[in-house]
Design an enzyme around this catalytic site. Sequence first.
Site, short mmCIF file in Angstrom:
data_model
loop_
_atom_site.label_atom_id
_atom_site.label_comp_id
_atom_site.label_asym_id
_atom_site.label_seq_id
_atom_site.Cartn_x
_atom_site.Cartn_y
_atom_site.Cartn_z
N CYS A 38 31.94 41.02 45.31
CA CYS A 38 33.06 41.76 44.72
C CYS A 38 32.91 43.23 45.12
CB CYS A 38 33.05 41.62 43.20
SG CYS A 38 34.41 42.49 42.39
N ASP A 40 33.32 45.76 43.31
CA ASP A 40 32.98 46.60 42.15
C ASP A 40 31.92 47.64 42.53
OD1 ASP A 40 33.18 46.11 38.79
OD2 ASP A 40 31.57 47.37 39.59
N ARG A 42 29.67 48.90 40.97
CA ARG A 42 28.33 48.72 40.38
C ARG A 42 27.53 47.62 41.06
NH1 ARG A 42 31.12 47.82 34.67
NH2 ARG A 42 32.50 46.74 36.14
N HIS A 94 29.79 38.75 39.76
CA HIS A 94 29.08 39.51 38.73
C HIS A 94 29.78 39.32 37.39
CE1 HIS A 94 32.10 42.76 38.40
NE2 HIS A 94 32.35 42.44 39.65
N CYS A 97 33.45 40.84 35.45
CA CYS A 97 34.24 41.14 36.66
C CYS A 97 35.70 41.41 36.27
CB CYS A 97 34.18 39.96 37.63
SG CYS A 97 35.10 40.25 39.16
#
Length: 196
Positions: A38, A40, A42, A94, A97
């Site tokens: 993903c 993201d 993080r 994750h 999400c």
Amino acid sequence: MDLEKLLDNNFSWVENKDPEFFISISKGQSPSFLWIGCGDSRGCPNTITGCDLGEIFVNRNVANQVRSDDLNLMASLQFTVEVLKVKNIIVCGHYACGGVNASFNADNGLSSVDNWIQPIRDLIKQNKVELESIDEEVRPNRMVEINVLAQVQNLMQTETIKKAWANGNSLIIYGLVFDFATGLLKKICEETGGNE
Ligand SMILES: [Zn+2]
């Protein structure tokens, strides 16, 4: 954080590295992993695995999907498997999400995002019985795992993987989930195509 700080950080990072490292990576790459994750902010794969430059070829998108109509991913897949000869492919989701969470809504008012996550809405429908049998609070995170398992299956159906395994390539596909709350990666599946 602004651009000036970002460039300062880059300069400091270069100063702390052995100059030979840059000479070495400028000659080519031979990564051990293709990482499909993903996007993201993080979930940066190199940061969470302690890998250095040159070790992971990365392709990330909203909610780590594997879609045969994603030409960017299909090109990365073919290039890494057939040219770079990677032996490990990771599909990493994750918990928490945003893309998976948004898929529980019929319309988020974000046309491009809504179009992109439609396959995850379909997956939610396909897994309705299991999802409704568990506590509402844990459904999104279970759906993250279901999504990773489904994307591994999608990956196995691509021409590149089918061809590689048919030719005896021993590449392994792993499904992982990253947990922001602990910083830990969890393996949830492993596929070898019978070529162990
Ligand atoms: Zn995500």
